[in-house]
Design a protein around this motif. Structure first.
Motif, PDB file in Angstrom:
ATOM      1  N   LEU A  64       0.842  -1.200   0.000  1.00 42.24           N
ATOM      2  CA  LEU A  64       0.000   0.000   0.000  1.00 42.24           C
ATOM      3  C   LEU A  64       0.873   1.244   0.000  1.00 42.24           C
ATOM      4  O   LEU A  64       1.967   1.252   0.551  1.00 42.24           O
ATOM      5  CB  LEU A  64      -0.899   0.041   1.243  1.00 42.24           C
ATOM      6  N   SER A  65       0.336   2.283  -0.578  1.00 36.50           N
ATOM      7  CA  SER A  65       0.996   3.580  -0.543  1.00 36.50           C
ATOM      8  C   SER A  65       0.940   4.110   0.889  1.00 36.50           C
ATOM      9  O   SER A  65      -0.095   4.000   1.554  1.00 36.50           O
ATOM     10  CB  SER A  65       0.277   4.555  -1.468  1.00 36.50           C
ATOM     11  N   PRO A  66       2.012   4.733   1.361  1.00 39.70           N
ATOM     12  CA  PRO A  66       1.970   5.357   2.685  1.00 39.70           C
ATOM     13  C   PRO A  66       0.926   6.471   2.768  1.00 39.70           C
ATOM     14  O   PRO A  66       0.537   6.870   3.868  1.00 39.70           O
ATOM     15  CB  PRO A  66       3.380   5.923   2.877  1.00 39.70           C
ATOM     16  N   LYS A  67       0.434   6.950   1.621  1.00 44.63           N
ATOM     17  CA  LYS A  67      -0.587   8.006   1.604  1.00 44.63           C
ATOM     18  C   LYS A  67      -2.006   7.442   1.753  1.00 44.63           C
ATOM     19  O   LYS A  67      -2.953   8.191   1.925  1.00 44.63           O
ATOM     20  CB  LYS A  67      -0.481   8.816   0.313  1.00 44.63           C
ATOM     21  N   ASP A  68      -2.144   6.131   1.665  1.00 42.86           N
ATOM     22  CA  ASP A  68      -3.444   5.471   1.777  1.00 42.86           C
ATOM     23  C   ASP A  68      -3.896   5.506   3.248  1.00 42.86           C
ATOM     24  O   ASP A  68      -3.112   5.169   4.137  1.00 42.86           O
ATOM     25  CB  ASP A  68      -3.292   4.015   1.304  1.00 42.86           C
ATOM     26  N   PRO A  69      -5.135   5.901   3.527  1.00 47.05           N
ATOM     27  CA  PRO A  69      -5.617   5.916   4.918  1.00 47.05           C
ATOM     28  C   PRO A  69      -5.538   4.536   5.590  1.00 47.05           C
ATOM     29  O   PRO A  69      -5.411   4.452   6.808  1.00 47.05           O
ATOM     30  CB  PRO A  69      -7.074   6.360   4.797  1.00 47.05           C
ATOM     31  N   ALA A  70      -5.570   3.465   4.811  1.00 48.91           N
ATOM     32  CA  ALA A  70      -5.488   2.115   5.375  1.00 48.91           C
ATOM     33  C   ALA A  70      -4.042   1.700   5.656  1.00 48.91           C
ATOM     34  O   ALA A  70      -3.798   0.640   6.241  1.00 48.91           O
ATOM     35  CB  ALA A  70      -6.132   1.118   4.413  1.00 48.91           C
ATOM     36  N   PHE A  71      -3.076   2.524   5.251  1.00 50.92           N
ATOM     37  CA  PHE A  71      -1.663   2.157   5.373  1.00 50.92           C
ATOM     38  C   PHE A  71      -1.208   1.868   6.805  1.00 50.92           C
ATOM     39  O   PHE A  71      -0.550   0.850   7.030  1.00 50.92           O
ATOM     40  CB  PHE A  71      -0.767   3.228   4.742  1.00 50.92           C
ATOM     41  N   PRO A  72      -1.493   2.717   7.805  1.00 52.49           N
ATOM     42  CA  PRO A  72      -0.939   2.455   9.136  1.00 52.49           C
ATOM     43  C   PRO A  72      -1.264   1.049   9.675  1.00 52.49           C
ATOM     44  O   PRO A  72      -0.376   0.350  10.164  1.00 52.49           O
ATOM     45  CB  PRO A  72      -1.546   3.548  10.017  1.00 52.49           C
ATOM     46  N   ALA A  73      -2.506   0.630   9.566  1.00 52.29           N
ATOM     47  CA  ALA A  73      -2.887  -0.700  10.052  1.00 52.29           C
ATOM     48  C   ALA A  73      -2.235  -1.786   9.200  1.00 52.29           C
ATOM     49  O   ALA A  73      -1.734  -2.795   9.722  1.00 52.29           O
ATOM     50  CB  ALA A  73      -4.407  -0.858  10.041  1.00 52.29           C
ATOM     51  N   TRP A  74      -2.217  -1.578   7.878  1.00 56.16           N
ATOM     52  CA  TRP A  74      -1.600  -2.549   6.986  1.00 56.16           C
ATOM     53  C   TRP A  74      -0.113  -2.671   7.296  1.00 56.16           C
ATOM     54  O   TRP A  74       0.425  -3.774   7.369  1.00 56.16           O
ATOM     55  CB  TRP A  74      -1.817  -2.132   5.523  1.00 56.16           C
ATOM     56  N   TRP A  75       0.562  -1.543   7.507  1.00 57.98           N
ATOM     57  CA  TRP A  75       2.014  -1.547   7.767  1.00 57.98           C
ATOM     58  C   TRP A  75       2.334  -2.274   9.066  1.00 57.98           C
ATOM     59  O   TRP A  75       3.311  -3.017   9.132  1.00 57.98           O
ATOM     60  CB  TRP A  75       2.562  -0.125   7.764  1.00 57.98           C
ATOM     61  N   GLU A  76       1.524  -2.080  10.080  1.00 58.45           N
ATOM     62  CA  GLU A  76       1.740  -2.792  11.351  1.00 58.45           C
ATOM     63  C   GLU A  76       1.699  -4.302  11.132  1.00 58.45           C
ATOM     64  O   GLU A  76       2.479  -5.041  11.718  1.00 58.45           O
ATOM     65  CB  GLU A  76       0.715  -2.387  12.402  1.00 58.45           C
ATOM     66  N   ALA A  77       0.803  -4.757  10.271  1.00 63.14           N
ATOM     67  CA  ALA A  77       0.666  -6.188  10.003  1.00 63.14           C
ATOM     68  C   ALA A  77       1.769  -6.730   9.087  1.00 63.14           C
ATOM     69  O   ALA A  77       2.077  -7.914   9.129  1.00 63.14           O
ATOM     70  CB  ALA A  77      -0.700  -6.472   9.388  1.00 63.14           C
ATOM     71  N   HIS A  78       2.372  -5.883   8.251  1.00 62.57           N
ATOM     72  CA  HIS A  78       3.342  -6.343   7.249  1.00 62.57           C
ATOM     73  C   HIS A  78       4.761  -5.813   7.428  1.00 62.57           C
ATOM     74  O   HIS A  78       5.658  -6.198   6.670  1.00 62.57           O
ATOM     75  CB  HIS A  78       2.836  -5.973   5.841  1.00 62.57           C
ATOM     76  N   LYS A  79       4.963  -4.973   8.375  1.00 67.80           N
ATOM     77  CA  LYS A  79       6.259  -4.323   8.600  1.00 67.80           C
ATOM     78  C   LYS A  79       7.417  -5.325   8.701  1.00 67.80           C
ATOM     79  O   LYS A  79       8.458  -5.141   8.095  1.00 67.80           O
ATOM     80  CB  LYS A  79       6.149  -3.498   9.888  1.00 67.80           C
ATOM     81  N   ALA A  80       7.190  -6.397   9.425  1.00 64.13           N
ATOM     82  CA  ALA A  80       8.261  -7.396   9.635  1.00 64.13           C
ATOM     83  C   ALA A  80       8.738  -8.017   8.316  1.00 64.13           C
ATOM     84  O   ALA A  80       9.921  -8.311   8.160  1.00 64.13           O
ATOM     85  CB  ALA A  80       7.784  -8.484  10.584  1.00 64.13           C
ATOM     86  N   GLU A  81       7.833  -8.185   7.348  1.00 65.71           N
ATOM     87  CA  GLU A  81       8.209  -8.750   6.049  1.00 65.71           C
ATOM     88  C   GLU A  81       9.204  -7.847   5.324  1.00 65.71           C
ATOM     89  O   GLU A  81      10.075  -8.341   4.590  1.00 65.71           O
ATOM     90  CB  GLU A  81       6.983  -8.889   5.143  1.00 65.71           C
ATOM     91  N   TRP A  82       9.060  -6.557   5.490  1.00 67.83           N
ATOM     92  CA  TRP A  82       9.890  -5.608   4.759  1.00 67.83           C
ATOM     93  C   TRP A  82      11.141  -5.216   5.514  1.00 67.83           C
ATOM     94  O   TRP A  82      12.126  -4.792   4.893  1.00 67.83           O
ATOM     95  CB  TRP A  82       9.062  -4.362   4.406  1.00 67.83           C
ATOM     96  N   GLU A  83      11.142  -5.364   6.808  1.00 67.71           N
ATOM     97  CA  GLU A  83      12.318  -4.981   7.579  1.00 67.71           C
ATOM     98  C   GLU A  83      13.209  -6.168   7.901  1.00 67.71           C
ATOM     99  O   GLU A  83      14.193  -6.013   8.600  1.00 67.71           O
ATOM    100  CB  GLU A  83      11.885  -4.261   8.856  1.00 67.71           C
ATOM    101  N   ALA A  84      12.855  -7.340   7.387  1.00 68.62           N
ATOM    102  CA  ALA A  84      13.660  -8.554   7.652  1.00 68.62           C
ATOM    103  C   ALA A  84      14.998  -8.484   6.957  1.00 68.62           C
ATOM    104  O   ALA A  84      15.172  -7.876   5.960  1.00 68.62           O
ATOM    105  CB  ALA A  84      12.895  -9.785   7.189  1.00 68.62           C
TER     106      ALA A  84
END
Length: 164
Positions: free
Chosen positions: A144-164
């Motif tokens: 998701l784009s960081p500009k998407d209103p749904a981004f914060p919740a999505w990022w919390e759920a997927h952050k670990a995949e990208w920061e691994a």
């Protein structure tokens, strides 16, 4: 603590400015030590010699920016489909998961695609002349784009995949 910050991933929006900045960063420079070549319309896929243009990238810069490039490809509408078609047009690569075109500049779109077709990134295949289409790699994950209103919740759920 500083080391953890250095390893963190910064999600960015798929837009002209971000694509141009990454493209410029990844282009081969006079001091580049290793080079990668990307071709979107190769003669081996049926295109005439005049259609084949190779972009010379700095291999280390592509490797350094690979995750960001993958993240941007994840914002394409096709990355969000559960069943992906095999053949994607230029127009398909210009359509975000929100159904909008992200650029009106064909040159920027092509720069984005050259970043994705390089041997270091492999987000897409080169185009095939017979259908004038390419294939998005199955490994490209939807983002998701960081500009998407749904981004914060999505990022919390997927952050670990990208920061691994």
């Amino acid at each position: 603590m500083a080391k953890a910050k250095a390893n963190s991933f910064l999600p960015i929006d798929l837009n002209e400015g971000n694509v141009q900045a990454i493209f410029n960063r990844c282009l081969a420079k006079p001091d580049s030590k290793k080079f990668s070549y990307a071709s979107l319309f190769p003669t081996t896929h049926g295109y005439e010699a005049g259609a084949e243009k190779q972009i010379q990238f700095d291999t280390a810069a592509l490797v350094e920016n690979k995750r960001t490039i993958e993240y941007l490809f994840g914002q394409i509408q096709e990355a969000h489909r559960t069943k992906r078609p095999n053949n994607l047009t230029l127009d398909d690569f210009n359509t975000t998961y929100l159904g909008n075109y992200w650029t009106d500049d064909k040159g920027i779109l092509l720069r984005f695609l050259y970043l994705g077709v390089s041997p270091e990134t492999l987000c897409i295949s080169p185009f095939r002349e017979k259908t004038d289409t390419a294939i998005m790699a199955p490994a490209v994950k939807s983002t998701l784009s960081p500009k998407d209103p749904a981004f914060p919740a999505w990022w919390e759920a997927h952050k670990a995949e990208w920061e691994a």
